[in-house]
Design a protein around this motif. Structure first.
Motif, mmCIF file in Angstrom:
data_model
loop_
_atom_site.group_PDB
_atom_site.id
_atom_site.type_symbol
_atom_site.label_atom_id
_atom_site.label_comp_id
_atom_site.label_asym_id
_atom_site.label_seq_id
_atom_site.Cartn_x
_atom_site.Cartn_y
_atom_site.Cartn_z
ATOM 1 N N GLU A 19 31.133 8.595 -1.583
ATOM 2 C CA GLU A 19 30.745 8.307 -0.209
ATOM 3 C C GLU A 19 30.662 9.629 0.545
ATOM 4 O OE1 GLU A 19 29.919 5.437 1.369
ATOM 5 O OE2 GLU A 19 29.985 4.505 -0.605
ATOM 6 N N THR A 20 29.467 9.973 0.980
ATOM 7 C CA THR A 20 29.278 11.236 1.678
ATOM 8 C C THR A 20 28.534 11.005 2.979
ATOM 9 O OG1 THR A 20 27.233 11.629 0.462
ATOM 10 C CG2 THR A 20 29.240 12.614 -0.423
ATOM 11 N N GLY A 21 28.444 12.033 3.763
ATOM 12 C CA GLY A 21 27.747 11.944 5.038
ATOM 13 C C GLY A 21 26.243 11.919 4.849
ATOM 14 N N ALA A 22 25.555 11.764 5.948
ATOM 15 C CA ALA A 22 24.103 11.689 5.930
ATOM 16 C C ALA A 22 23.498 13.091 5.809
ATOM 17 C CB ALA A 22 23.613 11.007 7.194
ATOM 18 N N LEU A 23 22.315 13.149 5.234
ATOM 19 C CA LEU A 23 21.562 14.390 5.101
ATOM 20 C C LEU A 23 20.390 14.342 6.072
ATOM 21 C CD1 LEU A 23 21.445 14.498 1.205
ATOM 22 C CD2 LEU A 23 23.029 15.704 2.695
ATOM 23 N N GLN A 24 20.056 15.476 6.682
ATOM 24 C CA GLN A 24 18.976 15.510 7.660
ATOM 25 C C GLN A 24 17.658 15.892 7.014
ATOM 26 O OE1 GLN A 24 19.759 18.003 11.012
ATOM 27 N NE2 GLN A 24 20.638 16.315 12.158
ATOM 28 N N VAL A 68 25.386 19.243 -6.354
ATOM 29 C CA VAL A 68 24.331 18.244 -6.152
ATOM 30 C C VAL A 68 24.106 18.026 -4.661
ATOM 31 C CG1 VAL A 68 23.689 15.821 -6.469
ATOM 32 C CG2 VAL A 68 24.719 17.076 -8.348
ATOM 33 N N GLN A 69 25.180 17.907 -3.895
ATOM 34 C CA GLN A 69 25.053 17.702 -2.449
ATOM 35 C C GLN A 69 24.301 18.860 -1.801
ATOM 36 O OE1 GLN A 69 25.690 14.267 -2.168
ATOM 37 N NE2 GLN A 69 26.310 14.954 -0.158
ATOM 38 N N ASP A 70 24.621 20.098 -2.193
ATOM 39 C CA ASP A 70 23.932 21.264 -1.634
ATOM 40 C C ASP A 70 22.451 21.262 -1.997
ATOM 41 O OD1 ASP A 70 26.248 22.177 -0.473
ATOM 42 O OD2 ASP A 70 26.656 23.686 -2.030
ATOM 43 N N ALA A 71 22.152 20.966 -3.262
ATOM 44 C CA ALA A 71 20.759 20.951 -3.703
ATOM 45 C C ALA A 71 19.969 19.853 -2.999
ATOM 46 C CB ALA A 71 20.695 20.766 -5.219
ATOM 47 N N LEU A 72 20.573 18.659 -2.870
ATOM 48 C CA LEU A 72 19.901 17.573 -2.160
ATOM 49 C C LEU A 72 19.682 17.921 -0.697
ATOM 50 C CD1 LEU A 72 21.527 14.320 -3.553
ATOM 51 C CD2 LEU A 72 19.118 14.908 -3.597
ATOM 52 N N LYS A 73 20.672 18.520 -0.084
ATOM 53 C CA LYS A 73 20.560 18.904 1.326
ATOM 54 C C LYS A 73 19.394 19.870 1.520
ATOM 55 C CE LYS A 73 23.283 21.650 4.318
ATOM 56 N NZ LYS A 73 24.592 22.185 4.627
ATOM 57 N N ASN A 74 19.284 20.857 0.642
ATOM 58 C CA ASN A 74 18.191 21.825 0.742
ATOM 59 C C ASN A 74 16.824 21.176 0.532
ATOM 60 O OD1 ASN A 74 19.947 23.900 1.272
ATOM 61 N ND2 ASN A 74 20.036 24.595 -0.851
ATOM 62 N N GLU A 75 16.725 20.271 -0.414
ATOM 63 C CA GLU A 75 15.443 19.632 -0.708
ATOM 64 C C GLU A 75 15.042 18.632 0.381
ATOM 65 O OE1 GLU A 75 13.179 20.341 -3.040
ATOM 66 O OE2 GLU A 75 14.519 21.992 -3.547
ATOM 67 N N ILE A 76 15.983 17.835 0.843
ATOM 68 C CA ILE A 76 15.671 16.808 1.846
ATOM 69 C C ILE A 76 15.420 17.447 3.206
ATOM 70 C CG2 ILE A 76 16.683 14.855 3.091
ATOM 71 C CD1 ILE A 76 17.790 13.931 0.399
ATOM 72 N N ASN A 77 16.053 18.570 3.461
ATOM 73 C CA ASN A 77 15.896 19.273 4.729
ATOM 74 C C ASN A 77 14.469 19.767 4.947
ATOM 75 O OD1 ASN A 77 16.969 20.110 7.103
ATOM 76 N ND2 ASN A 77 18.167 21.773 6.249
#
Length: 130
Positions: A19-24, A68-77
C-alpha cells in the motif's frame, strides 16, 4: 574451509506492491498504481555481499520496492492520465523493467518481469463521485 553455509532460493520470486501513496501524472493528477515484480537471485555472492546473509530476502524486497516506486514515479510523472490508463501502459512497464534490470545487476538480482496490475484514482476521488 567453509565458515558458514547460506542457502538461497534460486526460484523466481514474486513481489507484490505494498500500500503506497499516489503518483502524480504530468497534469498533476494523482493515480494509485498496483504492480507486480518477478525476480530471482542471479549472483549469490553479490546478493549476500549486498544484503548480508540469509535474512536478506526482506532487505532485497524492501530495496526492490523502493526501486520500482522510483521508476514508476519517474515514468508516470512524464505522462498524462490518458496515456497511463490506455495508450502507454506497455511503454511504462518496459521502461520500468529496463531501469530495474540495470540497477538490480548491482545487487546480484535478475528482473524477470514487471507488470502493472491496476491503475486507479485515489479512494478520496472515487468516493466523492458516488
Amino acid at each position: 574451509p567453509f565458515q558458514n553455509v547460506v542457502f538461497l532460493d534460486r526460484r523466481i520470486l514474486t513481489l507484490d506492491s505494498p500500500e503506497t501513496g499516489a503518483l502524480q501524472t504530468a497534469e498533476k493528477k494523482n493515480l494509485v498504481v498496483d504492480w507486480l515484480l518477478k525476480w530471482r537471485i542471479s549472483d549469490p555472492q553479490q546478493f549476500i555481499r549486498t544484503f548480508s546473509g540469509a535474512t536478506s530476502l526482506a532487505g532485497a524486497e524492501n530495496r526492490l520496492t523502493s526501486e520500482v516506486q522510483d521508476a514508476l514515479k519517474n515514468e508516470i510523472n512524464t505522462r498524462t492520465v490518458r496515456d497511463v490508463l490506455a495508450t502507454d501502459r506497455d511503454k511504462v512497464m518496459q521502461a520500468v523493467q529496463k531501469r530495474l534490470v540495470d540497477d538490480a545487476k548491482n545487487f546480484g538480482i535478475e528482473i524477470v518481469d514487471v507488470r502493472i496490475k491496476r491503475v486507479d484514482f485515489p479512494g478520496s476521488v472515487t468516493d466523492s463521485s458516488a
